[in-house]
Design a protein around this motif. Sequence first.
Motif, PDB file in Angstrom:
ATOM      1  N   ASN A 240      30.198  55.826 -34.736  1.00 39.60           N
ATOM      2  CA  ASN A 240      31.584  55.444 -34.430  1.00 39.60           C
ATOM      3  C   ASN A 240      32.315  56.577 -33.724  1.00 39.60           C
ATOM      4  OD1 ASN A 240      31.289  52.914 -35.607  1.00 39.60           O
ATOM      5  ND2 ASN A 240      32.007  53.604 -37.611  1.00 39.60           N
TER       6      ASN A 240
ATOM      7  N   ASP B  86      38.943  61.538 -37.035  1.00 36.50           N
ATOM      8  CA  ASP B  86      39.462  61.414 -35.675  1.00 36.50           C
ATOM      9  C   ASP B  86      40.776  62.184 -35.515  1.00 36.50           C
ATOM     10  OD1 ASP B  86      37.324  59.816 -34.999  1.00 36.50           O
ATOM     11  OD2 ASP B  86      38.403  57.932 -35.345  1.00 36.50           O
TER      12      ASP B  86
ATOM     13  N   GLU C 245      31.290  56.570 -30.174  1.00 28.99           N
ATOM     14  CA  GLU C 245      31.902  55.436 -29.471  1.00 28.99           C
ATOM     15  C   GLU C 245      33.281  55.794 -28.933  1.00 28.99           C
ATOM     16  OE1 GLU C 245      30.873  52.549 -28.627  1.00 28.99           O
ATOM     17  OE2 GLU C 245      28.994  52.277 -29.726  1.00 28.99           O
ATOM     18  N   ASN C 246      33.989  56.680 -29.642  1.00 34.40           N
ATOM     19  CA  ASN C 246      35.337  57.058 -29.231  1.00 34.40           C
ATOM     20  C   ASN C 246      35.353  58.236 -28.262  1.00 34.40           C
ATOM     21  OD1 ASN C 246      36.563  55.072 -30.848  1.00 34.40           O
ATOM     22  ND2 ASN C 246      36.525  56.400 -32.642  1.00 34.40           N
TER      23      ASN C 246
ATOM     24  N   ARG D 136      39.112  57.617 -39.914  1.00 34.40           N
ATOM     25  CA  ARG D 136      40.434  57.841 -39.320  1.00 34.40           C
ATOM     26  C   ARG D 136      40.871  59.292 -39.491  1.00 34.40           C
ATOM     27  NH1 ARG D 136      44.981  58.061 -41.902  1.00 34.40           N
ATOM     28  NH2 ARG D 136      44.087  57.032 -43.739  1.00 34.40           N
TER      29      ARG D 136
END
Length: 338
Positions: free
Chosen positions: A121, A284, A124-125, A281
């Motif tokens: 993930n 990130d 992916e960002n 979260r």
Amino acid sequence: MYRFENPEYLWLLVLVALWALIRFATFFNQKKRLRRFGDPELLNQLMPNVSRWRPLVKFCLLELALVLVIIALARPQQANSISQEQRAGIETVIALDISNSMRATDVSPSRLDRAKMMVENLVENFINDKIGLIVFAGDAFVQLPITSDYVSAKMFLSTIDPTMIANQGTDIAAAIEMATHSFTQQEHVGKAIIVITDGEDHEGGAIEAAKDAKERGYNVYVLGIGSTNGSPVPDPATGSYMIDNRGETVMSRLNEQMCREVAQAGGGAYIHVDNNSSAQRLLDEELDKLEKGETTIYSDYSEQFQYAAAFALLLLILEICILDRKNPLLKNIKLFKR
């Protein structure tokens, strides 16, 4: 800005130097043998048409032509235009614990699988960032050197399994130390080491390694994965749970205290990973705080090899036109007397 599209051909320049050494060794050996026949001045009078310098000039022309051919093979290119786009990104090295305890299922589907999902993930960002992968247990090794190739990162990530390292244990210090040597030399770019582990540090030294990484300018983040209550560790060989020497089921517990201390020493943050999405979260948000480096992108390059090839051809033609011996027709012209 210039670059070589195929720089590996430049290693052939070693052959040019070797050829020059052989040629000069042969030249001096010939002079030594001529002295055996008599006085050099007398020999020059007996061989008036023999040139002393023309063979050397011809050889130098051949050497230079060969250098230009090698440069042409390496395909020099010149940047014609600069993109107005500015690339901003960070460098992240993931140190992933793959010890047997990461098979525990207190985090669904397992600690290791959950960790791999988080890394995927994260990738992916990524847009202009770079990522590297290190796996560790009792030993540590680089699974993927730092790169912006996200497809390769996902491919290597999918192959990670505890069976990759025979020496079991959890050497977090070795993983952090290896990560500090995995970044590029680019300056003004945020660089993060993300350790994903259940915190069972069997070797020690993790806090000291995190302090050293911080002093080098790398932030160390620790993702503690698992439950503090403990969970049995599945044994794929038996289909049951692993047992210790006393025949009791092995229970693996997240060592949150150690994870927090390592993250604090490394100037980063500790994030607990469980079955909800808050850890992703938080991670990130932490990475967004890092400095974003900017680099200019040269978007268009033109080939320059043809100039080197043309000049090499010109030198070869010139070498052919120069005779080894003096030309009797030109002997009265001072330029050609030598």
